[in-house]
Design an enzyme around this catalytic site. Sequence first.
Site, PDB file in Angstrom:
ATOM      1  N   THR A  76       0.832  -1.211   0.000  1.00  0.00           N
ATOM      2  CA  THR A  76       0.000   0.000   0.000  1.00  0.00           C
ATOM      3  C   THR A  76       0.858   1.249   0.000  1.00  0.00           C
ATOM      4  OG1 THR A  76      -1.795  -1.155   1.114  1.00  0.00           O
ATOM      5  CG2 THR A  76      -1.833   1.252   1.222  1.00  0.00           C
ATOM      6  N   CYS A  77       1.949   1.221   0.756  1.00  0.00           N
ATOM      7  CA  CYS A  77       2.830   2.388   0.849  1.00  0.00           C
ATOM      8  C   CYS A  77       3.428   2.736  -0.513  1.00  0.00           C
ATOM      9  CB  CYS A  77       3.943   2.119   1.861  1.00  0.00           C
ATOM     10  SG  CYS A  77       3.347   1.634   3.495  1.00  0.00           S
ATOM     11  N   SER A  78       3.857   1.725  -1.255  1.00  0.00           N
ATOM     12  CA  SER A  78       4.499   1.942  -2.549  1.00  0.00           C
ATOM     13  C   SER A  78       3.515   2.157  -3.689  1.00  0.00           C
ATOM     14  CB  SER A  78       5.397   0.750  -2.899  1.00  0.00           C
ATOM     15  OG  SER A  78       6.520   0.718  -2.044  1.00  0.00           O
TER      16      SER A  78
END
Length: 170
Positions: A54-56
Amino acid sequence: MIQVGDPLPDVTLMEYSETEGNGCSIGPNPVPVRAAAAGKTIALFAVPGAFTPTCSAKHVPGYVERYEDLRAAGVDEIWCVSVNDAYVMGAWARDQGTVGKVRMLADGSAQFAQATGLTLDLSAAGLGLRSNRYSMLVKDGVVQTLNVEGPGKFEVSDADTLLAQARQLA
């Protein structure tokens, strides 16, 4: 837990720099949080880990895409904070194309996460103590808005939410 109206913690994060300039040497450089935030409006978001799905795929790209809009709304700098070392954050910055837009700040020992009270224990998944996912708008080192995600969620810490808040406060 840190609240609206509280100052940022007086800790030091680390930032990897690949090019020398503006007083920064190549390699990891200390970023004293309170001094670095003084006199600025900061869009700060924190993530559980570099290179995580999700972060990337969503979190960092949203802030890179909204860079110009955030600047137009009065944001001086965008900070991404994660419990990773400065070298990993530097590699992630290259991968995400954040240079000149988002400062990728390493909270290697989770001191910032612990000082804000926004920790996430991912030991069961082999990741140890991490930062919760959240965003905040900070003016002159003081928290103006705070958007903390629920477990496994990505609904309120995105760039569009913080952009709307920055526009309201401008």
